[in-house]
Scaffold this motif. Structure first.
Motif, mmCIF file in Angstrom:
data_model
loop_
_atom_site.group_PDB
_atom_site.id
_atom_site.type_symbol
_atom_site.label_atom_id
_atom_site.label_comp_id
_atom_site.label_asym_id
_atom_site.label_seq_id
_atom_site.Cartn_x
_atom_site.Cartn_y
_atom_site.Cartn_z
ATOM 1 N N TYR A 82 -4.169 2.336 51.861
ATOM 2 C CA TYR A 82 -3.193 3.073 52.668
ATOM 3 C C TYR A 82 -1.879 3.176 51.915
ATOM 4 O O TYR A 82 -1.394 2.200 51.343
ATOM 5 N N ALA A 84 2.034 4.032 52.357
ATOM 6 C CA ALA A 84 3.092 4.199 53.349
ATOM 7 C C ALA A 84 4.046 5.324 52.980
ATOM 8 O O ALA A 84 4.830 5.759 53.801
ATOM 9 N N TYR A 88 6.359 3.146 47.789
ATOM 10 C CA TYR A 88 5.385 2.070 47.982
ATOM 11 C C TYR A 88 4.033 2.421 47.383
ATOM 12 O O TYR A 88 3.566 3.548 47.506
ATOM 13 N N THR A 114 1.802 -4.822 48.942
ATOM 14 C CA THR A 114 2.223 -3.519 48.451
ATOM 15 C C THR A 114 3.413 -3.762 47.529
ATOM 16 O O THR A 114 4.065 -4.815 47.588
#
Length: 121
Positions: A82, A84, A88, A114
């Motif tokens: 994922y 963000a 990041y 992250t």
């Protein structure tokens, strides 16, 4: 049923139906600036933890709390990779471990990372 908590104790004492999960920030770690002079930009690693509580009422040894495998798969599908946005990097999975177990519940933690750059100017 997902919530935030500042502490493990706060998550463990929550009276929510199982399964439920809490997200806890674990802090960050900044790398040394590679440039000579005052820091301007630093790489920062940020870690967080997802703690899941599952029912353990039918077997206090935890043998029937097999839902952890299904929950782990769902969490990894949702979070690993994922992005963000912004500066990041994609979320990375660091591992998992048993947190605690009693006659009613078993708590399992999943750790993630992250990275970003921090502009300090």
């Amino acid at each position: 049923r997902v919530a935030g908590s500042a502490t493990l104790e706060g998550a463990a004492t929550a009276d929510l139906a199982v399964p439920h999960a809490f997200v806890l920030a674990l802090g960050d770690e900044a790398q040394a600036d590679e440039y000579v002079g005052p820091p301007t930009v630093q790489d920062v690693s940020e870690r967080f933890r997802v703690i899941v509580a599952v029912s353990n009422a039918s077997d206090e040894r935890g043998q029937t709390a097999h839902q952890v495998d299904d929950i782990r798969a769902a969490i990894l599908r949702a979070l690993v990779g994922y992005e963000a946005g912004g500066l990041y990097t994609a979320l990375e999975y660091l591992g998992s471990t048993l947190v605690d177990i009693d006659r009613a519940r078993m708590w399992w933690q999943f750790d993630f990372l992250t990275q970003t750059s921090s502009d300090l100017v």
